[in-house]
Design a protein around this motif. Structure first.
Motif, PDB file in Angstrom:
ATOM      1  N   LEU A 191      -9.764  -3.742   2.311  1.00 20.59           N
ATOM      2  CA  LEU A 191      -8.528  -4.259   2.921  1.00 20.59           C
ATOM      3  C   LEU A 191      -8.552  -5.779   3.010  1.00 20.59           C
ATOM      4  N   VAL A 222       0.075   2.844   5.143  1.00 23.08           N
ATOM      5  CA  VAL A 222       0.908   2.811   3.936  1.00 23.08           C
ATOM      6  C   VAL A 222       2.367   2.507   4.254  1.00 23.08           C
ATOM      7  N   PHE A 281      -6.027   5.944   5.162  1.00 23.12           N
ATOM      8  CA  PHE A 281      -4.926   5.028   4.875  1.00 23.12           C
ATOM      9  C   PHE A 281      -3.560   5.482   5.388  1.00 23.12           C
ATOM     10  N   TYR A 285      -8.013  -7.325  -0.511  1.00 23.72           N
ATOM     11  CA  TYR A 285      -6.708  -7.096  -1.126  1.00 23.72           C
ATOM     12  C   TYR A 285      -5.522  -7.523  -0.273  1.00 23.72           C
ATOM     13  N   LEU A 311       0.839  -1.190   0.000  1.00 24.34           N
ATOM     14  CA  LEU A 311       0.000   0.000   0.000  1.00 24.34           C
ATOM     15  C   LEU A 311       0.876   1.242   0.000  1.00 24.34           C
ATOM     16  N   VAL A 338      -0.927  -1.052  -4.560  1.00 28.59           N
ATOM     17  CA  VAL A 338      -2.109  -0.197  -4.577  1.00 28.59           C
ATOM     18  C   VAL A 338      -1.689   1.208  -4.143  1.00 28.59           C
TER      19      VAL A 338
END
Length: 160
Positions: free
Chosen positions: A84, A110, A106, A87, A3, A94
């Motif tokens: 979430l 990340v 987010f 994935y 992420l 992403v």
């Protein structure tokens, strides 16, 4: 899933005004394209509607609590936890691409943040990038530029 986040911000974390970029810098838009091409991008409804079209050569995901109409090639999620969960085991990169609410959802999740840090201010911005603890990241300056009397740098923050 890896992420990541990408954004262009002013000196005070300004992101946008009236659902538009404050500083639509041509070279920075190319940077955005080059970094995100071939990957998945996730955005809120306002960001999606601000785009001229579905971003090509990327999987486009819109996260919105509202039931909205999106083209059939766009994936719609109404719940961040559902996204979430879907994935978490995917071998995919992403990119969170905005807007402010989506960045806030987010920011603590990340691994990397690509920030275009623009040496300018906008006193009437309507959307801001969230503050984050820069001590939790290693900072790497990727490049610095000047365009239309604006100085900016591309910076990569990698979580320690």
């Amino acid at each position: 899933m890896e992420l990541k986040m990408i954004a262009a911000v002013g000196k005070n974390n300004e992101l946008g005004k009236d659902n538009n970029l404050i500083w639509p810098i041509k070279e920075d838009l190319k940077f955005f394209k080059n970094v995100t091409i071939g990957h998945t991008v996730i955005m809120g409804a306002n960001t999606f509607y601000s785009l001229p079209k579905v971003l090509p050569n990327r999987t486009n995901i819109v996260l919105s609590q509202e039931k909205i109409d999106v083209p059939e090639e766009v994936i719609l999620y109404n719940d961040v936890n559902e996204f979430l969960e879907d994935y978490k085991n995917k071998d995919e990169i992403v990119f969170v691409i905005g807007g402010g609410t989506i960045y806030r959802l987010f920011i603590d999740k990340v691994d990397e943040i690509y920030l275009t840090e623009i040496d300018a201010e906008c006193n009437d911005a309507t959307v801001y990038f969230p503050n984050f603890n820069k001590n939790e990241f290693n900072k790497e300056e990727l490049s610095s530029h000047s365009e239309n009397d604006l100085n900016y740098k591309h910076v990569l923050y990698r979580r320690k």
